[in-house]
Motif scaffolding. Structure first.
Motif, PDB file in Angstrom:
ATOM      1  N   MET A   1       0.829  -1.179   0.000  1.00 26.25           N
ATOM      2  CA  MET A   1       0.000   0.000   0.000  1.00 26.25           C
ATOM      3  C   MET A   1       0.877   1.248   0.000  1.00 26.25           C
ATOM      4  O   MET A   1       1.903   1.294   0.664  1.00 26.25           O
ATOM      5  N   LEU A   2       0.423   2.251  -0.702  1.00 25.99           N
ATOM      6  CA  LEU A   2       1.167   3.504  -0.813  1.00 25.99           C
ATOM      7  C   LEU A   2       0.442   4.611  -0.065  1.00 25.99           C
ATOM      8  O   LEU A   2      -0.776   4.592   0.085  1.00 25.99           O
ATOM      9  N   ASN A   3       1.206   5.618   0.363  1.00 20.48           N
ATOM     10  CA  ASN A   3       0.657   6.779   1.057  1.00 20.48           C
ATOM     11  C   ASN A   3       0.278   7.830   0.006  1.00 20.48           C
ATOM     12  O   ASN A   3       1.158   8.362  -0.678  1.00 20.48           O
ATOM     13  N   PRO A   4      -1.004   8.166  -0.133  1.00 15.62           N
ATOM     14  CA  PRO A   4      -1.413   9.114  -1.161  1.00 15.62           C
ATOM     15  C   PRO A   4      -0.818  10.511  -0.981  1.00 15.62           C
ATOM     16  O   PRO A   4      -0.548  11.198  -1.966  1.00 15.62           O
ATOM     17  N   ARG A   5      -0.586  10.937   0.239  1.00 13.87           N
ATOM     18  CA  ARG A   5       0.010  12.263   0.474  1.00 13.87           C
ATOM     19  C   ARG A   5       1.413  12.326  -0.108  1.00 13.87           C
ATOM     20  O   ARG A   5       1.810  13.340  -0.685  1.00 13.87           O
ATOM     21  N   GLU A   6       2.161  11.241   0.039  1.00 14.00           N
ATOM     22  CA  GLU A   6       3.520  11.212  -0.510  1.00 14.00           C
ATOM     23  C   GLU A   6       3.503  11.191  -2.037  1.00 14.00           C
ATOM     24  O   GLU A   6       4.456  11.637  -2.679  1.00 14.00           O
ATOM     25  N   ALA A   7       2.427  10.693  -2.627  1.00 16.52           N
ATOM     26  CA  ALA A   7       2.333  10.607  -4.082  1.00 16.52           C
ATOM     27  C   ALA A   7       2.009  11.957  -4.725  1.00 16.52           C
ATOM     28  O   ALA A   7       2.017  12.075  -5.949  1.00 16.52           O
ATOM     29  N   ILE A   8       1.754  12.976  -3.915  1.00 16.33           N
ATOM     30  CA  ILE A   8       1.558  14.332  -4.443  1.00 16.33           C
ATOM     31  C   ILE A   8       2.893  14.904  -4.907  1.00 16.33           C
ATOM     32  O   ILE A   8       2.961  15.648  -5.885  1.00 16.33           O
ATOM     33  N   LEU A   9       3.944  14.555  -4.211  1.00 14.61           N
ATOM     34  CA  LEU A   9       5.271  15.125  -4.449  1.00 14.61           C
ATOM     35  C   LEU A   9       6.147  14.201  -5.287  1.00 14.61           C
ATOM     36  O   LEU A   9       5.834  13.033  -5.414  1.00 14.61           O
ATOM     37  N   PRO A  10       7.218  14.706  -5.867  1.00 19.15           N
ATOM     38  CA  PRO A  10       7.826  16.020  -5.711  1.00 19.15           C
ATOM     39  C   PRO A  10       7.106  17.092  -6.543  1.00 19.15           C
ATOM     40  O   PRO A  10       6.443  16.789  -7.533  1.00 19.15           O
ATOM     41  N   ALA A  11       7.289  18.324  -6.133  1.00 16.72           N
ATOM     42  CA  ALA A  11       6.580  19.442  -6.760  1.00 16.72           C
ATOM     43  C   ALA A  11       6.982  19.660  -8.213  1.00 16.72           C
ATOM     44  O   ALA A  11       6.168  20.085  -9.020  1.00 16.72           O
ATOM     45  N   ASP A  12       8.199  19.349  -8.550  1.00 13.61           N
ATOM     46  CA  ASP A  12       8.702  19.666  -9.893  1.00 13.61           C
ATOM     47  C   ASP A  12       8.591  18.515 -10.890  1.00 13.61           C
ATOM     48  O   ASP A  12       9.166  18.579 -11.969  1.00 13.61           O
ATOM     49  N   ARG A  13       7.849  17.492 -10.543  1.00 17.60           N
ATOM     50  CA  ARG A  13       7.659  16.357 -11.455  1.00 17.60           C
ATOM     51  C   ARG A  13       6.187  15.999 -11.553  1.00 17.60           C
ATOM     52  O   ARG A  13       5.408  16.284 -10.654  1.00 17.60           O
ATOM     53  N   SER A  14       5.810  15.324 -12.618  1.00 19.30           N
ATOM     54  CA  SER A  14       4.447  14.811 -12.729  1.00 19.30           C
ATOM     55  C   SER A  14       4.261  13.704 -11.705  1.00 19.30           C
ATOM     56  O   SER A  14       5.119  12.823 -11.575  1.00 19.30           O
ATOM     57  N   THR A  15       3.177  13.786 -10.977  1.00 20.64           N
ATOM     58  CA  THR A  15       2.869  12.787  -9.962  1.00 20.64           C
ATOM     59  C   THR A  15       1.423  12.346 -10.152  1.00 20.64           C
ATOM     60  O   THR A  15       0.741  12.811 -11.061  1.00 20.64           O
ATOM     61  N   SER A  16       0.940  11.512  -9.269  1.00 22.35           N
ATOM     62  CA  SER A  16      -0.397  10.961  -9.478  1.00 22.35           C
ATOM     63  C   SER A  16      -1.509  12.004  -9.373  1.00 22.35           C
ATOM     64  O   SER A  16      -2.584  11.786  -9.914  1.00 22.35           O
ATOM     65  N   VAL A  17      -1.291  13.158  -8.738  1.00 23.54           N
ATOM     66  CA  VAL A  17      -2.335  14.198  -8.743  1.00 23.54           C
ATOM     67  C   VAL A  17      -2.441  14.876 -10.105  1.00 23.54           C
ATOM     68  O   VAL A  17      -3.406  15.587 -10.374  1.00 23.54           O
ATOM     69  N   ASP A  18      -1.471  14.645 -10.961  1.00 23.25           N
ATOM     70  CA  ASP A  18      -1.503  15.225 -12.315  1.00 23.25           C
ATOM     71  C   ASP A  18      -2.252  14.333 -13.299  1.00 23.25           C
ATOM     72  O   ASP A  18      -2.365  14.674 -14.478  1.00 23.25           O
ATOM     73  N   TYR A  19      -2.754  13.217 -12.835  1.00 21.10           N
ATOM     74  CA  TYR A  19      -3.532  12.289 -13.670  1.00 21.10           C
ATOM     75  C   TYR A  19      -4.873  12.033 -12.976  1.00 21.10           C
ATOM     76  O   TYR A  19      -5.093  10.966 -12.408  1.00 21.10           O
ATOM     77  N   PRO A  20      -5.780  13.018 -13.041  1.00 25.24           N
ATOM     78  CA  PRO A  20      -7.025  12.940 -12.265  1.00 25.24           C
ATOM     79  C   PRO A  20      -8.147  12.187 -12.970  1.00 25.24           C
ATOM     80  O   PRO A  20      -9.231  12.714 -13.180  1.00 25.24           O
ATOM     81  N   TYR A  21      -7.893  10.964 -13.344  1.00 26.44           N
ATOM     82  CA  TYR A  21      -8.872  10.207 -14.124  1.00 26.44           C
ATOM     83  C   TYR A  21      -9.682   9.297 -13.214  1.00 26.44           C
ATOM     84  O   TYR A  21      -9.228   8.227 -12.807  1.00 26.44           O
ATOM     85  N   ALA A  22     -10.900   9.731 -12.904  1.00 23.14           N
ATOM     86  CA  ALA A  22     -11.765   8.943 -12.023  1.00 23.14           C
ATOM     87  C   ALA A  22     -12.033   7.559 -12.603  1.00 23.14           C
ATOM     88  O   ALA A  22     -12.161   6.583 -11.865  1.00 23.14           O
ATOM     89  N   TRP A  23     -12.091   7.463 -13.926  1.00 26.31           N
ATOM     90  CA  TRP A  23     -12.384   6.196 -14.574  1.00 26.31           C
ATOM     91  C   TRP A  23     -11.254   5.173 -14.390  1.00 26.31           C
ATOM     92  O   TRP A  23     -11.454   3.992 -14.606  1.00 26.31           O
ATOM     93  N   ALA A  24     -10.076   5.634 -13.981  1.00 26.42           N
ATOM     94  CA  ALA A  24      -8.917   4.749 -13.922  1.00 26.42           C
ATOM     95  C   ALA A  24      -8.747   4.068 -12.566  1.00 26.42           C
ATOM     96  O   ALA A  24      -7.720   3.463 -12.315  1.00 26.42           O
ATOM     97  N   GLY A  25      -9.744   4.154 -11.710  1.00 20.61           N
ATOM     98  CA  GLY A  25      -9.573   3.565 -10.391  1.00 20.61           C
ATOM     99  C   GLY A  25     -10.780   2.776  -9.936  1.00 20.61           C
ATOM    100  O   GLY A  25     -11.875   2.904 -10.466  1.00 20.61           O
ATOM    101  N   ALA A  26     -10.541   1.953  -8.952  1.00 18.02           N
ATOM    102  CA  ALA A  26     -11.603   1.251  -8.219  1.00 18.02           C
ATOM    103  C   ALA A  26     -11.496   1.772  -6.793  1.00 18.02           C
ATOM    104  O   ALA A  26     -10.407   1.813  -6.225  1.00 18.02           O
ATOM    105  N   TYR A  27     -12.614   2.190  -6.223  1.00 16.88           N
ATOM    106  CA  TYR A  27     -12.601   2.904  -4.962  1.00 16.88           C
ATOM    107  C   TYR A  27     -13.403   2.162  -3.904  1.00 16.88           C
ATOM    108  O   TYR A  27     -14.486   1.660  -4.181  1.00 16.88           O
TER     109      TYR A  27
END
Length: 191
Positions: A1-27
């Protein structure tokens, strides 16, 4: 399992908050029960941006799986993202929400630089494609973008602009000067 807060960073690179595709997940249902799977009412575009940020700030964990079976068409001519009308400008409201909510986060000092940088990148992107907008919408885009830059934390904005590529940084610095010129009464610089 990964920590979603850590997946926001680093600021200067594309991270998972830059791919906001609701269709791409199971929740998990508990995310819905906590109100984390709702989009902001009234946003006609970029509605997924505040959603993905909130999900990353408030969910406990996530996993990345290599599964096949989802097909999503992008770049369709009739897609809202391909149309240059006023609905496109909702990205400003969406990112204002991202910045506002992230600024209230207990770890704002770590996370806010990413939010500001992404907002700036999206503003520069839209200004770089300004010819796709009708002239009145293009003027509105310039005005709203300049106001958005003015609302950002200025010290953080300076840091972000100093680390962006020259083309985007120059575009955003012109917007920033436009704000300064407006306040001092001198003519506005063209954006």
């Amino acid at each position: 399992m990964l920590n979603p807060r850590e997946a926001i960073l680093p600021a200067d690179r594309s991270t998972s908050v830059d791919y906001p595709y609701a269709w791409a997940g199971a929740y998990h249902r508990r995310l819905a029960d906590r109100g984390l799977l709702h989009f902001t009412h009234g946003l006609r575009t970029a509605e997924d941006r505040p959603w993905i940020w909130k999900l990353h700030r408030e969910a406990e964990s996530f996993a990345v799986l290599n599964l096949l079976g989802v097909f999503y068409r992008r770049g369709v001519a009739s897609s809202l993202t391909q149309i240059g009308d006023a609905r496109q400008l909702d990205f400003i409201r969406a990112f204002d929400q991202v910045v506002e909510e992230t600024a209230r986060d207990p770890e704002a000092d770590r996370l806010l630089p990413k939010a500001v940088r992404t907002y700036c990148a999206i503003i520069a992107h839209h200004l770089g494609e300004i010819e796709k907008f009708e002239p009145p919408v293009a003027r509105q885009l310039r005005t709203m973008s300049a106001a958005a830059v003015k609302r950002l934390p200025q010290d953080l904005l300076t840091e972000v602009l100093d680390t962006m590529d020259l083309e985007r940084s120059a575009t955003l610095r012109r917007l920033r000067r436009r704000n300064t010129s407006s306040r001092t009464g001198t003519p506005k610089a063209a954006a």
